[in-house]
Design an enzyme around this catalytic site. Structure first.
Site, short mmCIF file in Angstrom:
data_model
loop_
_atom_site.label_atom_id
_atom_site.label_comp_id
_atom_site.label_asym_id
_atom_site.label_seq_id
_atom_site.Cartn_x
_atom_site.Cartn_y
_atom_site.Cartn_z
N ASP A 189 -18.46 -2.93 91.40
CA ASP A 189 -17.16 -2.49 91.89
C ASP A 189 -16.72 -1.36 90.96
OD1 ASP A 189 -14.46 -2.04 92.22
OD2 ASP A 189 -13.89 -4.15 92.21
N GLN A 239 -12.35 1.37 89.25
CA GLN A 239 -11.67 1.89 88.06
C GLN A 239 -12.54 2.87 87.26
OE1 GLN A 239 -8.49 1.41 87.33
NE2 GLN A 239 -8.16 0.00 89.02
N HIS A 280 -11.43 -8.18 90.34
CA HIS A 280 -10.31 -7.98 91.28
C HIS A 280 -10.55 -8.92 92.46
CE1 HIS A 280 -7.89 -5.86 94.30
NE2 HIS A 280 -7.33 -5.18 93.32
N LYS A 310 -7.82 6.09 94.00
CA LYS A 310 -7.74 5.94 92.54
C LYS A 310 -8.39 7.12 91.84
CE LYS A 310 -8.04 0.89 92.79
NZ LYS A 310 -6.63 0.54 92.90
N CYS A 327 -4.01 -8.51 91.06
CA CYS A 327 -5.06 -9.03 91.97
C CYS A 327 -6.23 -9.57 91.16
CB CYS A 327 -5.53 -7.97 92.95
SG CYS A 327 -4.24 -7.39 94.04
#
Lengths: 139, 413
Positions: B202, B205, B125, B228, B370
């Site tokens: 990261d 998700q 991202h 999220k 993104c």
């Protein structure tokens, strides 16, 4: 389904009027719509500040393709002020108004876009690209 | 206490926003990769805090300030448990996942020297690309990237070429926001540790899909956002190993991140306060913690099976639709993947697909997500993405497939 995707707009997009590249162009500008990745490359040739030829390469949604096709049909012969008037007509449509009679009356096909704010940038992108190409030529 | 089994109807009923529908239709919300909805437990926690405990934290000694401070500390404790951190001091509340990565890029980045290398990947991202580009410009750090396979996974064969002796940090996604592919973290950690580099994941998700064990992962930093994972906007977490956080200078200045301030100089608080300048997002942290507890209370195995089943149904329905015009971008199997499915329609633009599906009550995301370098790697400008959450069911997937079929017809595809 949506009145946005009416047959006339789909036909206009599919016509791809003005699609292609000029070899060589007098000026060429590529602009993106950062929201969705639409990309328009606008090539122009000019004489005395007037567009004598233009071509666009549009990798984009139906709205953006159709807007590029309208420009492909009607922008030849315009100078900076004429293009500003065309852009103003497009902006009026995005505010829910009517386009003026004449060449740009076809912008009425975009009236359903007015209700969908996230798509306004799609209609604007080919106009912005052409404005930038003219500005690039004028240094 | 964790409930056994998985009652989808019971889960869905906890999400008030799903009840009224949109455009006079049932809402099939499949944009969870962008923002997931909040269950009543989270909404109630936020309202309870704002109506009973609202005050600033760590400053005043009155009743409400004490209650707010306790709530904020409890939130940190909940997030510590969610990621299995060694201590609460390793949990930094940030503005979100992007804020967390920027914090590391600025603060850990300030410990790097010109010529040192940070390795990212083509799967990232922009939030895990741009901060490193900014660091490169600021400090002469070199940014390298692990390429992706045609299936949309990290190309692990390339690791020896990309992760070299000057590498100081490998910063990659845990789960791709485009392809749903899960990173082989063990392989990344092994390659990084072999050259003495640190690892940042990261986890934006991954975090919605159950508690995380940062110790088992063997990484050094883990970043994720609340919105999220069924929590509110405006808050996220950076988990960092305490010995690393202790060495890092502050990112932003002001508020309770100080030890002492004179007109001549400032000394700084210990982590995590050192990294929480200004009034923190208190109610948001309370909401995020409630979301973490809500997720933790679900039978993870049953939830995973539910989402795997829906992902399989979606992949099967999409692949080859429209006479082969529809193509899934990313892994086609269910191994090491999460319920994020991207697809392209030959001759169709993601925005048009999303607009037409919206009118059927199906909420999707279209565009580059993104992740423009990944789009470039795939040779496309964008994809359409459906991302699932616990409240989704087979009806949602079927609405996508049926609606997409109608959209293709409408677009003469």
């Amino acid at each position: 389904m949506s009145d946005l995707y009416q047959s006339d707009l789909l036909r206009l997009a599919a016509s791809a009027d003005g699609a292609g590249r000029l070899e060589p162009p007098r000026a060429s500008v590529t602009l993106d719509n950062p929201l969705c990745g639409d990309r328009v490359t606008m090539d122009v040739r000019l004489e005395g500040g007037r567009i004598t030829a233009l071509a666009h390469e549009t990798k984009a949604c139906v709205v953006c393709q159709a807007a590029a096709a309208v420009i492909g049909r009607h922008a030849e012969g315009l100078d900076k002020d004429g293009l500003a008037a065309a852009r103003a007509a497009a902006e009026a449509v995005l505010k829910g108004g009517e386009p003026p009679a004449g060449a740009w009356a076809e912008l009425a096909l975009f009236k359903p876009v007015a209700k969908v704010k996230s798509r306004h940038a799609c209609l604007r992108l080919p106009f912005r690209s052409l404005e930038a190409a003219l500005a690039a030529d004028q240094g | 206490m964790m409930a056994r089994g998985f009652d989808h109807a019971l889960i869905r009923a906890q999400f008030p926003i799903l009840e009224p529908g949109v455009h006079g239709r049932h809402l099939h919300y499949l944009d969870n990769g962008a923002t997931a909805q909040m269950p009543k437990a989270v909404l109630d926690a936020i309202v309870r805090h704002e109506t009973r405990h609202r005050a600033n934290v760590k400053r005043s000694v009155h009743f409400l300030a004490e209650a707010a401070t306790e709530a904020y500390d409890d939130a940190r404790e909940s997030m510590k448990a969610y990621v299995n951190a060694a201590s609460e001091e390793e949990i930094v509340f940030t503005s979100g996942c992007t804020g967390a990565i920027n914090l590391v890029a600025y603060s850990f980045g300030s410990l790097l020297e010109a010529g040192d290398e940070v390795v990212i990947s083509a799967l990232e991202h922009h939030s895990n690309i741009v901060p490193w580009h900014m660091l490169a410009k600021r400090a002469g750090v070199v940014v390298k990237a692990i390429p992706v396979t045609p299936e949309g996974r990290l190309d692990l064969d390339a690791l020896p070429k990309v992760i070299g002796p000057r590498c100081r940090l490998v910063a990659v996604t845990h789960v791709s926001n485009v392809t749903g592919a899960e990173t082989d973290v063990a392989a990344i950690v092994a390659a990084a540790k072999a050259v003495g580099a640190r690892v940042l994941l990261d986890g934006a998700q991954r975090a919605p899909h159950g508690p995380i064990d940062v110790k088992a992962l063997g990484v050094d930093f883990y970043a994720f956002s609340s919105h999220k994972m069924f929590g509110p906007n405006g808050v996220g977490v950076l988990w960092g190993k305490s010995e690393l956080l202790a060495r890092m200078p502050p990112f932003l200045g002001g508020g309770e991140m100080i030890a002492r301030v004179t007109l001549e100089e400032t000394t700084f608080a210990e982590p995590p306060r050192r990294f929480e300048a200004g009034t923190p997002p208190i109610a948001q942290a309370v909401g995020m913690a409630a979301a973490a507890r809500w997720i933790s209370g679900i039978d993870q195995e049953a939830a995973h099976a539910h989402l795997q089943s829906l992902t399989g149904r979606m992949l099967e329905g999409l692949e080859g639709m429209g006479g082969g015009r529809v193509r899934v971008v990313g892994p086609l199997g269910l191994q090491n993947r999460y319920p994020v499915v991207s697809f392209i329609v030959e001759g169709g633009h993601p925005h048009d697909i999303c607009q037409l599906l919206d009118e059927e009550g199906v909420a999707l995301r279209g565009g580059h997500h993104c992740a423009q370098p990944l789009m470039n790697a795939f040779g496309v400008t964008g994809t359409t993405r459906a991302s699932l959450a616990l409240y989704n069911d087979a009806d949602d997937v079927d609405a996508l497939i049926t609606g997409l079929g109608r959209a293709l017809k409408k677009l003469h595809l």
